[in-house]
Design an enzyme around this catalytic site. Sequence first.
Site, PDB file in Angstrom:
ATOM      1  N   HIS A  81       0.863  -1.192   0.000  1.00  0.00           N
ATOM      2  CA  HIS A  81       0.000   0.000   0.000  1.00  0.00           C
ATOM      3  C   HIS A  81       0.894   1.235   0.000  1.00  0.00           C
ATOM      4  O   HIS A  81       1.261   1.756   1.048  1.00  0.00           O
ATOM      5  CB  HIS A  81      -0.916  -0.044   1.240  1.00  0.00           C
TER       6      HIS A  81
ATOM      7  N   GLU B 141     -11.260   3.448   6.238  1.00  0.00           N
ATOM      8  CA  GLU B 141     -10.216   4.337   6.775  1.00  0.00           C
ATOM      9  C   GLU B 141     -10.959   5.433   7.554  1.00  0.00           C
ATOM     10  O   GLU B 141     -10.854   5.524   8.771  1.00  0.00           O
ATOM     11  CB  GLU B 141      -9.386   4.934   5.631  1.00  0.00           C
TER      12      GLU B 141
ATOM     13  N   ASP C 286       1.766   4.027   2.793  1.00  0.00           N
ATOM     14  CA  ASP C 286       0.716   4.868   2.194  1.00  0.00           C
ATOM     15  C   ASP C 286       1.302   5.998   1.330  1.00  0.00           C
ATOM     16  O   ASP C 286       1.393   5.860   0.113  1.00  0.00           O
ATOM     17  CB  ASP C 286      -0.219   5.421   3.279  1.00  0.00           C
TER      18      ASP C 286
HETATM   19  N1  HPA Z   1      -6.690   7.343   1.381  1.00  0.00           N
HETATM   20  C1  HPA Z   1      -7.391   7.647   0.300  1.00  0.00           C
HETATM   21  N2  HPA Z   1      -6.824   8.115  -0.809  1.00  0.00           N
HETATM   22  C2  HPA Z   1      -5.512   8.286  -0.838  1.00  0.00           C
HETATM   23  C3  HPA Z   1      -4.731   8.005   0.262  1.00  0.00           C
HETATM   24  C4  HPA Z   1      -5.354   7.489   1.435  1.00  0.00           C
HETATM   25  O1  HPA Z   1      -4.745   7.201   2.477  1.00  0.00           O
HETATM   26  N3  HPA Z   1      -3.449   8.284  -0.101  1.00  0.00           N
HETATM   27  C5  HPA Z   1      -3.470   8.730  -1.380  1.00  0.00           C
HETATM   28  N4  HPA Z   1      -4.729   8.735  -1.826  1.00  0.00           N
HETATM   29 ZN    ZN Z   2      -3.775   4.783   0.572  1.00  0.00          ZN
END
Ligand code: HPA
Ligand code: ZN
Length: 337
Positions: A16, A199, A277
């Site tokens: 990720h 999230e 991320d």
């Molecule tokens: N979440 C959603 N979209 C995203 C993220 C994330 O953590 N990072 C880059 N685009």
């Molecule tokens: Zn992400």
Amino acid sequence: MTLTTYIREIPKAELHIHIEGSLEPELMFEIAERNRVVLPFSCVDEVRKAYNFTDLQSFLTIYYQGMMVLQKERDFFDLTLAYLKKAHTDGVRHVEIFFDPQGHTERGIAFETVISGIHAALQGGEQRFGITSRLIMCFLRHLSPESAMTTLNCALPFRKWITAVGLDSSEKGNPPAKFATVFDRARAEGLLSVAHAGEEGPPDYIWQALDLLGAARIDHGVRCVEDSRLVERLRTGHVPLTVCPLSNIKLRVFPTLGEHNLKHMLDMGLCVTVNSDDPAYFGGYLVDNFQAVQEALNLDRNAIRTLAENSFRASFLTKKEKRGYLEELDRFCLSKG
Ligand code: HPA
Ligand code: ZN
């Protein structure tokens, strides 16, 4: 061997990572200069100071702004190779990289320019560092399903370079259901699917990602714990979660790392992995994430080993490739563990 060295050297995969989120301010300035783009910042320190986020949306605004310097194939190549160099020093053996084509095509950059630069760097990275890779094309969920379908059509000539489709950007108010048709089409083309869910969004979005998009992994997914039936589904279905600890703190998904539910999810038998991320924005690459979460939650070597093992099991590598990496991991743990 200290735990710090163990964390750095243990063979692992990263599943990720948004490649545009690995754009360090130094490289942003370098690319801006050669493309004659004027940045709204006077120096690298000023850029870093602007990285103070209150939630996902406050980050995304800066993230889309940052990627505007990327215009030429060489920019995407340099960006990707810089990430692979760092990953190599972090003991990363395999990467599955997200890219956001709509963040570029919306500004008039050709799909081919983006994917050719990234693909060439991934090939170079395998030759130089032995890091294997897969590419995952994400759809921006704040845009329309029609825009996602257009993007999928642009991608089809490059079908062989892409393993899966994903879903990212502003989660709240943009449920996975919105993209069911385009994901059906992608899967009909033989692409696998993943999706960011749970999230900031509710557990229901995780159910939708599984049932309507056929997601083989859930990106983040930390809000699954609010629904015990969902936890059971993820556990018995061996659906991996790609968790990003430092991201979750920067975007205030959890108030502190000590309150993060990663260990709880591991203890419940979920296939949890650790990832970075958007490392340039959230203050750390893969080892920084492992290190921070180890300290905050007091993880022992066994837990670190489980996380590393999960990263290969959860990957889109072939069975044979997985076996090779798991054997490498076994040898490492036998000699260093
Ligand atoms: N979440 C959603 N979209 C995203 C993220 C994330 O953590 N990072 C880059 N685009
Ligand atoms: Zn992400």
